[in-house]
Design an enzyme around this catalytic site. Sequence first.
Site, PDB file in Angstrom:
ATOM      1  N   ARG A  27      -0.553 -15.281   3.793  1.00  0.00           N
ATOM      2  CA  ARG A  27      -1.216 -14.723   4.969  1.00  0.00           C
ATOM      3  C   ARG A  27      -0.377 -14.927   6.239  1.00  0.00           C
ATOM      4  O   ARG A  27      -0.335 -14.057   7.099  1.00  0.00           O
ATOM      5  CB  ARG A  27      -2.598 -15.333   5.166  1.00  0.00           C
ATOM      6  CG  ARG A  27      -3.587 -15.060   4.040  1.00  0.00           C
ATOM      7  CD  ARG A  27      -4.150 -13.695   4.023  1.00  0.00           C
ATOM      8  NE  ARG A  27      -4.958 -13.414   5.191  1.00  0.00           N
ATOM      9  CZ  ARG A  27      -5.595 -12.270   5.372  1.00  0.00           C
ATOM     10  NH1 ARG A  27      -5.513 -11.320   4.462  1.00  0.00           N
ATOM     11  NH2 ARG A  27      -6.300 -12.052   6.447  1.00  0.00           N
ATOM     12  N   LYS A  79       0.819  -1.207   0.000  1.00  0.00           N
ATOM     13  CA  LYS A  79       0.000   0.000   0.000  1.00  0.00           C
ATOM     14  C   LYS A  79       0.861   1.269   0.000  1.00  0.00           C
ATOM     15  O   LYS A  79       2.084   1.195   0.135  1.00  0.00           O
ATOM     16  CB  LYS A  79      -0.939  -0.053   1.195  1.00  0.00           C
ATOM     17  CG  LYS A  79      -1.930  -1.213   1.078  1.00  0.00           C
ATOM     18  CD  LYS A  79      -2.897  -1.225   2.226  1.00  0.00           C
ATOM     19  CE  LYS A  79      -3.854  -2.393   2.116  1.00  0.00           C
ATOM     20  NZ  LYS A  79      -4.805  -2.400   3.243  1.00  0.00           N
ATOM     21  N   ARG A 138       3.467  -7.379   8.864  1.00  0.00           N
ATOM     22  CA  ARG A 138       2.704  -6.388   9.625  1.00  0.00           C
ATOM     23  C   ARG A 138       3.260  -6.218  11.037  1.00  0.00           C
ATOM     24  O   ARG A 138       3.282  -5.115  11.573  1.00  0.00           O
ATOM     25  CB  ARG A 138       1.236  -6.790   9.685  1.00  0.00           C
ATOM     26  CG  ARG A 138       0.518  -6.605   8.362  1.00  0.00           C
ATOM     27  CD  ARG A 138      -0.923  -7.047   8.461  1.00  0.00           C
ATOM     28  NE  ARG A 138      -1.641  -6.849   7.211  1.00  0.00           N
ATOM     29  CZ  ARG A 138      -2.601  -7.641   6.785  1.00  0.00           C
ATOM     30  NH1 ARG A 138      -2.968  -8.698   7.515  1.00  0.00           N
ATOM     31  NH2 ARG A 138      -3.203  -7.407   5.644  1.00  0.00           N
ATOM     32  N   THR A 142      -4.219  -8.697  10.733  1.00  0.00           N
ATOM     33  CA  THR A 142      -4.556  -7.354  10.271  1.00  0.00           C
ATOM     34  C   THR A 142      -4.302  -6.288  11.339  1.00  0.00           C
ATOM     35  O   THR A 142      -3.773  -5.221  11.039  1.00  0.00           O
ATOM     36  CB  THR A 142      -6.031  -7.299   9.825  1.00  0.00           C
ATOM     37  OG1 THR A 142      -6.227  -8.286   8.819  1.00  0.00           O
ATOM     38  CG2 THR A 142      -6.404  -5.947   9.278  1.00  0.00           C
ATOM     39  N   PHE A 168     -15.704   2.257   8.032  1.00  0.00           N
ATOM     40  CA  PHE A 168     -14.326   2.605   7.656  1.00  0.00           C
ATOM     41  C   PHE A 168     -14.078   2.513   6.142  1.00  0.00           C
ATOM     42  O   PHE A 168     -12.964   2.760   5.688  1.00  0.00           O
ATOM     43  CB  PHE A 168     -13.327   1.719   8.398  1.00  0.00           C
ATOM     44  CG  PHE A 168     -13.560   0.230   8.233  1.00  0.00           C
ATOM     45  CD1 PHE A 168     -13.083  -0.450   7.130  1.00  0.00           C
ATOM     46  CD2 PHE A 168     -14.272  -0.475   9.195  1.00  0.00           C
ATOM     47  CE1 PHE A 168     -13.299  -1.819   6.975  1.00  0.00           C
ATOM     48  CE2 PHE A 168     -14.488  -1.841   9.049  1.00  0.00           C
ATOM     49  CZ  PHE A 168     -14.001  -2.509   7.935  1.00  0.00           C
ATOM     50  N   GLU A 200      -9.508 -10.701  -7.058  1.00  0.00           N
ATOM     51  CA  GLU A 200      -8.582  -9.581  -6.972  1.00  0.00           C
ATOM     52  C   GLU A 200      -7.561  -9.588  -8.104  1.00  0.00           C
ATOM     53  O   GLU A 200      -7.228  -8.531  -8.653  1.00  0.00           O
ATOM     54  CB  GLU A 200      -7.887  -9.591  -5.605  1.00  0.00           C
ATOM     55  CG  GLU A 200      -8.843  -9.294  -4.476  1.00  0.00           C
ATOM     56  CD  GLU A 200      -8.312  -9.600  -3.095  1.00  0.00           C
ATOM     57  OE1 GLU A 200      -9.012  -9.246  -2.125  1.00  0.00           O
ATOM     58  OE2 GLU A 200      -7.221 -10.194  -2.963  1.00  0.00           O
ATOM     59  N   ASN A 226      -2.725   0.092   7.148  1.00  0.00           N
ATOM     60  CA  ASN A 226      -2.104  -1.210   6.967  1.00  0.00           C
ATOM     61  C   ASN A 226      -1.199  -1.187   5.739  1.00  0.00           C
ATOM     62  O   ASN A 226      -1.565  -0.643   4.712  1.00  0.00           O
ATOM     63  CB  ASN A 226      -3.205  -2.251   6.795  1.00  0.00           C
ATOM     64  CG  ASN A 226      -2.765  -3.607   7.200  1.00  0.00           C
ATOM     65  OD1 ASN A 226      -1.647  -4.009   6.888  1.00  0.00           O
ATOM     66  ND2 ASN A 226      -3.632  -4.321   7.882  1.00  0.00           N
ATOM     67  N   HIS A 246      -1.701  -5.803   1.715  1.00  0.00           N
ATOM     68  CA  HIS A 246      -2.924  -6.579   1.559  1.00  0.00           C
ATOM     69  C   HIS A 246      -2.536  -7.927   0.971  1.00  0.00           C
ATOM     70  O   HIS A 246      -1.671  -7.997   0.099  1.00  0.00           O
ATOM     71  CB  HIS A 246      -3.904  -5.882   0.611  1.00  0.00           C
ATOM     72  CG  HIS A 246      -5.018  -6.773   0.184  1.00  0.00           C
ATOM     73  ND1 HIS A 246      -6.147  -6.965   0.959  1.00  0.00           N
ATOM     74  CD2 HIS A 246      -5.170  -7.563  -0.898  1.00  0.00           C
ATOM     75  CE1 HIS A 246      -6.942  -7.829   0.350  1.00  0.00           C
ATOM     76  NE2 HIS A 246      -6.368  -8.205  -0.775  1.00  0.00           N
ATOM     77  N   TYR A 286     -12.262  -3.066  -2.356  1.00  0.00           N
ATOM     78  CA  TYR A 286     -12.807  -3.201  -1.006  1.00  0.00           C
ATOM     79  C   TYR A 286     -14.332  -3.346  -0.994  1.00  0.00           C
ATOM     80  O   TYR A 286     -14.976  -3.048   0.017  1.00  0.00           O
ATOM     81  CB  TYR A 286     -12.405  -1.994  -0.158  1.00  0.00           C
ATOM     82  CG  TYR A 286     -10.965  -2.017   0.278  1.00  0.00           C
ATOM     83  CD1 TYR A 286     -10.440  -3.098   0.980  1.00  0.00           C
ATOM     84  CD2 TYR A 286     -10.117  -0.949   0.004  1.00  0.00           C
ATOM     85  CE1 TYR A 286      -9.122  -3.118   1.392  1.00  0.00           C
ATOM     86  CE2 TYR A 286      -8.793  -0.960   0.412  1.00  0.00           C
ATOM     87  CZ  TYR A 286      -8.308  -2.046   1.105  1.00  0.00           C
ATOM     88  OH  TYR A 286      -6.997  -2.063   1.514  1.00  0.00           O
TER      89      TYR A 286
END
Length: 147
Positions: free
Chosen positions: A85, A9, A102, A91, A57, A126, A112, A115, A49
């Site tokens: 993951r 991101k 993360r 998250t 949010f 995606e 964050n 993704h 999203y």
Amino acid sequence: MSRCFAMLKPGVVNRRLVGEVISRLEKKGLKIVGLKLVHPSKELASAHYAEHESKPFFGELVDYLSSGPVVAMVLQADDCVLLTRKLVGKTKPSEAEPGTIRGDYCTHTNRNIIHASDSDESAEREIKLWFKDDEIFDWQDCEAGCY
């Protein structure tokens, strides 16, 4: 082999951590079969999203994702989504274990830094949203099977 969509991101790009994060994914043995720098429009961010559209949010997610360039990736490996993951971590930064991406680099849930698809179905959706078929290259690894 399966595939996972991952995205670094705007915060990763701004903090100049792109190479470091990609290196961690590659060192695990994930094969990058798609990679590009994109400045997402609000429409693309909203589509990405879409499952969060009714949540309070949602607007903040869309604004953040469209605030600057992101690095979009298609990763490939056995159990790619699960493996990615685990590398990425939980998250919520306060729950992300040290040693995960993360856990090591993220301090705020709404900012964050990465993704990763949460299921094979999400990965497929995606990948189609971010990549054209001719932008994905299933190249042959001369070291295949060594990891």
